[in-house]
Design an enzyme around this catalytic site. Structure first.
Site, PDB file in Angstrom:
ATOM      1  CD  GLU A 308      -3.231  -0.885   0.292  1.00  0.00           C
ATOM      2  OE1 GLU A 308      -3.118   0.030  -0.515  1.00  0.00           O
ATOM      3  OE2 GLU A 308      -3.862  -1.838   0.291  1.00  0.00           O
ATOM      4  NE  ARG A 312      -4.373   2.809  -0.740  1.00  0.00           N
ATOM      5  CZ  ARG A 312      -5.266   2.598  -0.424  1.00  0.00           C
ATOM      6  NH1 ARG A 312      -6.008   3.726   0.030  1.00  0.00           N
ATOM      7  NH2 ARG A 312      -6.035   1.463  -0.296  1.00  0.00           N
ATOM      8  CG  ASP A 441      -5.868  -7.471  -7.275  1.00  0.00           C
ATOM      9  OD1 ASP A 441      -4.569  -7.670  -6.841  1.00  0.00           O
ATOM     10  OD2 ASP A 441      -6.735  -6.793  -6.725  1.00  0.00           O
ATOM     11  CD  GLU A 573     -11.094  -2.182  -7.987  1.00  0.00           C
ATOM     12  OE1 GLU A 573     -12.157  -2.156  -7.527  1.00  0.00           O
ATOM     13  OE2 GLU A 573      -9.969  -2.273  -7.233  1.00  0.00           O
ATOM     14  CB  THR A 659      -2.450  -1.512  -9.176  1.00  0.00           C
ATOM     15  OG1 THR A 659      -3.378  -2.164  -8.895  1.00  0.00           O
ATOM     16  CG2 THR A 659      -1.774  -1.180  -7.719  1.00  0.00           C
TER      17      THR A 659
HETATM   18  C1  DMJ Z   1      -6.638   0.019  -4.923  1.00  0.00           C
HETATM   19  O1  DMJ Z   1      -5.862   0.506  -3.634  1.00  0.00           O
HETATM   20  C2  DMJ Z   1      -5.754  -0.598  -5.816  1.00  0.00           C
HETATM   21  O2  DMJ Z   1      -6.486  -0.787  -7.153  1.00  0.00           O
HETATM   22  C3  DMJ Z   1      -5.298  -2.051  -5.445  1.00  0.00           C
HETATM   23  O3  DMJ Z   1      -4.625  -2.683  -6.384  1.00  0.00           O
HETATM   24  C4  DMJ Z   1      -6.470  -2.955  -5.052  1.00  0.00           C
HETATM   25  N1  DMJ Z   1      -7.621  -2.275  -4.593  1.00  0.00           N
HETATM   26  C5  DMJ Z   1      -7.647  -0.831  -4.319  1.00  0.00           C
HETATM   27  C6  DMJ Z   1      -8.998  -0.328  -4.839  1.00  0.00           C
HETATM   28  O4  DMJ Z   1     -10.070  -1.230  -4.709  1.00  0.00           O
END
Ligand code: DMJ
Length: 672
Positions: A308, A312, A441, A573, A659
């Site tokens: 995270e 982020r 994912d 998503e 992501t």
């Molecule tokens: C986000 O923090 C990112 O997309 C992560 O890869 C998975 N999920 C959350 C949002 O749903």
């Protein structure tokens, strides 16, 4: 002595041997001579004092003309000069420093003047005391009529002391005033410095982003509506939770999920910054930038998620750097990435999932299969770390993530699938659970995007991506009785007929991958079908927002079957797939589906100070969870905005979105 006039002055007659000596007026007597000597001596002394002791006469420099001389460089710099600095802003920065000197100087002058005034007042006071004392001396101690000389003298002395006190008080007050003023000036200068930094960002401007305004009125309106939502979310956070990780938009306080540890590190600011920039919300972006430059400190003593923090914070900062070229973002991104490096110190080079940024101690989540690391977590560091090596020139970040790839490539995969758990100590797979949703994912997403980021040079990433895509399709792709396509999960050697909201990103991923495949149409079609299934999951609910997970059991298709799968926490998503598929096909239905979601978000998730998740998407009367997730600003709203923008805003062959939807540029001279 007829005819000789008597001297007017009563000069005394000199006698030599008793005979009066005639005297000329030019022959002075001794006492007169001494008198003249005294006058000459006093005169010379005065001249000496005047010439050598009075500073103004000595230097001939006054405060009035000094600033012009001292700060000459400041006024002489040519406009747009390129010699002193690298761009016009260097001059502006010089000006700030010049200004600073000048202000300090002026303050000094003011202080000197204040002290001089105080001194004069003191002298005047003493003179006043003298005046008050004078009658007593003049009267030779006679009664003034009212008081005795002694009484008057006493009173005068007390007056004098009081006056001294007053003067001292005045000097202290003046000093305090001066100090206050100096502080005020310093604060002002700090503000100006910040402003100069801001100007620097503006002038550097990073990349000239096209506005991306759509051609048709309807899309313009819709795009503006999304921008307004961003402002609503941002304003609520700014007002009630500035500096906290997230906002509780109903309680009007800050919120922090465990992934951020116990500290407040402005997750919403860092995550939302590039969306602000892309939307042209420059004032808000500048405020975020000021936070990053002056108030953002990442030294949490608690355990944080390496994944995270990377997607982020490192991702958000790197994206801001890529968009603006502002060094502060690069510096901060590197600072945080450096703190993540100890997590890679495992026997296999596979990083642990949690790290204490203060101590560097790392470990894995207690619930993860026998101390394993998680595929989606350690597999989603590549884009950020590669770009960081690129812009810092330090290969260490790339080496770390390359090692992960090497390891994964070398391992044998059951049925060609990647299990979600890998033990960092033994380098062996853990529990055999495979998913394109939670835990798996973004590992797949990063394989494809690494290839794109490398300017199509990272052929190992390409090979790994297409092999994985083929295995996922072969083993996990399902078609429901009603014809809906979905990707199930592999558990205990069988397919679980369930799809997470998280795996709804995969429509966009397969579509994007199609551009680089020999089976382009096939993958585009797969992308379209998956996006359609996710849309169906939204459409099946009372709120028109999708559940956390949905299943295909019996006659129920794309519907959540368990209570704990019915919530919607503002996840992005499905919007991501609408956006990517729109870019690839320009099929209007993606914009319509996106707009349905915008309306549903405003209807059910919007509250007075932001947006909140809801507990049950099937309930007519919603119950809010009171959390505005930072990814709502980073991803959901960004994808929606881009969906209604023209394709020249963040073109997908020049940018990869990490992501967390933070755009990173394709690396021009990528080398393995
Ligand atoms: C986000 O923090 C990112 O997309 C992560 O890869 C998975 N999920 C959350 C949002 O749903």
């Amino acid at each position: 002595m007829a005819g000789r006039s008597q001297p007017v002055l009563p000069l005394s007659q000199r006698y030599v041997n008793g005979v009066p000596v005639s005297e000329s007026r030019f022959n002075l007597r001794t006492s007169e001579k001494y008198f003249v000597y005294l006058i000459v001596l006093v005169f010379i002394s005065l001249c000496y004092i005047a010439l050598f002791l009075l500073p103004e006469l000595r230097t001939r420099t006054t405060y009035v003309d000094a600033p012009e001389k001292i700060f000459q460089h400041d006024v002489d710099l040519p406009e747009g000069n390129n010699v002193v600095g690298h761009h016009p802003l260097d001059k502006r920065e010089d000006d700030i420093h010049g200004l600073q000197d000048k202000k300090k100087f002026n303050l000094q002058v003011e202080l000197d003047e204040t002290l001089a005034k105080a001194k004069n007042a003191l002298v005047e006071g003493i003179q006043d005391i003298g005046k008050l004392k004078a009658p007593i001396a003049g009267d030779g101690g006679k009664d003034t009529g009212k008081k005795t000389a002694e009484e008057t003298a006493k009173e005068t002395a007390v007056d004098g002391q009081n006056k001294d006190k007053d003067i001292k008080g005045q000097v202290d007050a003046d000093k305090q005033k001066f100090l206050n003023k100096q502080k005020e000036e310093e604060d002002k200068l700090k503000q100006e410095k910040k402003q100069a930094d801001i100007l620097k960002v503006n002038a550097d401007g990073g990349l000239e982003l096209p506005d991306g305004e759509p051609d048709d009125e309807l899309s313009k309106e819709r795009r503006n509506a999304v921008k307004e939502m961003m402002l609503h979310a941002w304003n609520g956070y700014e007002k009630y939770a500035w500096g906290a990780n997230e906002l509780k938009p109903i309680s009007h306080v800050g919120h922090s999920a465990s992934i951020f540890g116990r500290s407040s590190v402005g997750a919403t600011i860092i995550d939302g910054m590039d969306t602000l920039y892309i939307m042209g919300l420059k004032d808000q972006f500048m405020k975020a930038r000021t936070y990053v430059a002056h108030d953002f400190h990442f030294n949490a003593a608690s355990d944080l998620s390496v994944f995270e923090v990377n997607i982020r914070f490192v991702g958000g900062l790197l994206s801001a750097f890529a968009l603006t070229s502002d060094e502060i973002f690069k510096t901060k991104a590197k600072e945080i990435a450096d703190k993540l490096l100890p997590a890679f110190n495992s026997p296999s080079g596979i990083p642990y999932g949690l790290i204490n940024l203060k101590t560097g101690n790392s470990r894995n989540w207690g619930w993860a299969s026998g101390g394993s690391s998680i595929l989606a977590e350690f597999g989603s560091m590549h884009l950020e770390f590669s770009y960081l090596s690129e812009i810092t020139g330090d290969p260490v970040y790339r080496q770390k993530v390359d090692k992960i790839r090497e390891k994964l490539d070398s391992l044998s995969k059951p049925n060609g699938l990647y299990p979600n758990y890998l033990n960092p100590k033994t380098g062996k797979w853990g529990q055999q659970h495979v998913s394109l949703g939670a835990l798996g994912d973004s590992f797949y997403e990063y394989l494809l995007k690494s290839y794109i980021q490398s300017g199509l040079k990272d052929t190992r990433a390409k090979k790994m991506y297409f092999e994985a895509a083929e295995a996922l399709e072969r083993k996990l792709k399902q078609t429901s009785p009603a014809g809906l396509t979905y990707i199930g999960e592999w558990r205990a050697n069988r397919v679980e007929k369930k799809m997470d909201h998280l795996s709804c990103f995969s429509g966009g991923m397969f579509g994007l991958g199609a551009q680089y495949s020999t089976q382009k149409d096939h993958y585009i079609e797969l992308g379209e079908k998956l996006a359609e299934t996710c849309h169906k999951a939204y459409d099946n609910t009372a709120t028109k927002l999708g559940p956390e997970a949905f299943r295909f059991e019996g006659r129920s298709e794309a519907v959540a079957m368990r209570q704990n799968e019915k919530y919607y926490i503002l996840r992005p998503e499905t919007m991501e797939s609408y956006f990517v598929m729109w870019r690839l096909t320009h099929d209007q239905k993606y914009r319509e589906w996106g707009w349905e979601a915008v309306e549903a978000l405003n209807k059910h998730c919007r509250v007075d100070s932001g947006f909140s998740g809801i507990r049950d998407v099937y309930a007519n009367k919603v119950s809010h969870d009171d959390v505005q997730q930072s990814f709502f600003l980073a991803e959901t709203l960004k994808y929606l905005y881009l969906l209604f923008s023209n394709d020249d805003l963040i073109p997908l062959d020049q940018w990869v979105l990490n992501t967390e939807a933070h755009p990173l540029p394709v690396i021009k001279d990528w080398k393995h």
